[in-house]
Write a protein that holds these residues in place. Sequence first.
Motif, PDB file in Angstrom:
ATOM      1  N   HIS A 191      -1.955  15.680   4.257  1.00 31.58           N
ATOM      2  CA  HIS A 191      -0.873  16.557   3.796  1.00 31.58           C
ATOM      3  C   HIS A 191      -0.385  17.507   4.900  1.00 31.58           C
ATOM      4  N   LEU A 192      -0.996  17.455   6.074  1.00 31.35           N
ATOM      5  CA  LEU A 192      -0.654  18.385   7.148  1.00 31.35           C
ATOM      6  C   LEU A 192       0.247  17.699   8.177  1.00 31.35           C
ATOM      7  N   LEU A 193       1.432  18.226   8.371  1.00 29.92           N
ATOM      8  CA  LEU A 193       2.366  17.622   9.317  1.00 29.92           C
ATOM      9  C   LEU A 193       1.795  17.591  10.726  1.00 29.92           C
ATOM     10  N   ASP A 194       1.072  18.636  11.103  1.00 29.55           N
ATOM     11  CA  ASP A 194       0.534  18.699  12.463  1.00 29.55           C
ATOM     12  C   ASP A 194      -0.558  17.654  12.705  1.00 29.55           C
ATOM     13  N   ALA A 195      -1.112  17.095  11.637  1.00 33.33           N
ATOM     14  CA  ALA A 195      -2.145  16.066  11.807  1.00 33.33           C
ATOM     15  C   ALA A 195      -1.538  14.677  11.936  1.00 33.33           C
ATOM     16  N   MET A 196      -0.260  14.527  11.593  1.00 36.21           N
ATOM     17  CA  MET A 196       0.340  13.202  11.543  1.00 36.21           C
ATOM     18  C   MET A 196       0.339  12.455  12.885  1.00 36.21           C
ATOM     19  N   PRO A 197       0.632  13.103  14.012  1.00 37.47           N
ATOM     20  CA  PRO A 197       0.622  12.343  15.277  1.00 37.47           C
ATOM     21  C   PRO A 197      -0.713  11.665  15.560  1.00 37.47           C
ATOM     22  N   ALA A 198      -1.820  12.367  15.346  1.00 42.01           N
ATOM     23  CA  ALA A 198      -3.132  11.777  15.608  1.00 42.01           C
ATOM     24  C   ALA A 198      -3.445  10.670  14.609  1.00 42.01           C
ATOM     25  N   ILE A 199      -3.101  10.880  13.342  1.00 36.96           N
ATOM     26  CA  ILE A 199      -3.347   9.861  12.321  1.00 36.96           C
ATOM     27  C   ILE A 199      -2.521   8.616  12.600  1.00 36.96           C
ATOM     28  N   GLU A 200      -1.257   8.806  12.931  1.00 34.00           N
ATOM     29  CA  GLU A 200      -0.383   7.660  13.200  1.00 34.00           C
ATOM     30  C   GLU A 200      -0.804   6.919  14.465  1.00 34.00           C
ATOM     31  N   ALA A 201      -1.291   7.651  15.457  1.00 34.20           N
ATOM     32  CA  ALA A 201      -1.745   6.997  16.690  1.00 34.20           C
ATOM     33  C   ALA A 201      -2.931   6.084  16.407  1.00 34.20           C
ATOM     34  N   LEU A 202      -3.866   6.537  15.580  1.00 34.95           N
ATOM     35  CA  LEU A 202      -4.998   5.694  15.213  1.00 34.95           C
ATOM     36  C   LEU A 202      -4.540   4.465  14.438  1.00 34.95           C
ATOM     37  N   SER A 203      -3.592   4.657  13.537  1.00 31.72           N
ATOM     38  CA  SER A 203      -3.094   3.534  12.745  1.00 31.72           C
ATOM     39  C   SER A 203      -2.389   2.513  13.622  1.00 31.72           C
ATOM     40  N   ARG A 204      -1.612   2.972  14.597  1.00 28.04           N
ATOM     41  CA  ARG A 204      -0.952   2.036  15.521  1.00 28.04           C
ATOM     42  C   ARG A 204      -1.975   1.288  16.364  1.00 28.04           C
ATOM     43  N   THR A 205      -3.017   1.992  16.772  1.00 28.85           N
ATOM     44  CA  THR A 205      -4.062   1.345  17.561  1.00 28.85           C
ATOM     45  C   THR A 205      -4.729   0.235  16.748  1.00 28.85           C
TER      46      THR A 205
END
Length: 250
Positions: free
Chosen positions: A137-151
């Motif tokens: 739910h935290l916008l600031d966490a999205m870049p790290a979460i999305e990077a893991l998902s892309r990996t």
Amino acid sequence: MMQIRVLGPLQVQTANGPVGVGGQASVVLGWLVMHANRPVRIADLAQLLADDGPSDPDQRARAVLRGLAADLPGVLTLEPASARLTADDQVIDAARFATLAADARQHWREGDHERVAEDVERALALWRSDPYPELAHLLDAMPAIEALSRTRLAVLEMQQELAMESGVDFTTVAQLRQLVAAHPDRLGFRLLLARALHLLDRQADALAVLRQAVAELGGHPVSQRLTDLIAHRDPQVASISVIDVDDHPL
């Protein structure tokens, strides 16, 4: 050895057994894990809890941190204005996953596909579900979460390419169609599907997949190269790799 798992719901295992972490503590600890080995301002942690109750968020953050520090001695250290979680790559599954994915990419470049297969298997075994769900739910966490998902998608592409080296059948096509449906913005899966269809002597279907990819995702040099090879039934189709089509090198 301590283990912190964030590739799925947060889990913490210490030498003394599992540590139950839920509610506000899971948000605070998840954020500290995401920023491991770096000091995190307690004011920033308090901001994460600002909308989670009427009491003072700074006091709540400090209370949560004291509890976590008691559960994780030597791992979580507190300063007057900051907190720090210290852990090497072997402790946090997300860090191990990223290292294995990078190793797999390097071994792929070196042509060592046996080691790629080992890296891919070990990496995917760590993945339970979406990473850091407590922070979703935290916008600031999205870049790290999305990077893991892309990996993870890049690792799945390597897994599919490796599997295709041993042969292609209708199961291969079915798996790739599922991946394309689940990740329609991922060009690599579409190119692999086109390759698989071509290798099953389904040129018309392969070219249709490529035309749809261009229409929906735009042109790409690898798409054009693969289209030309399939149209001319060139055996070099089997050598076209999709690695790095969607992502920069890990």
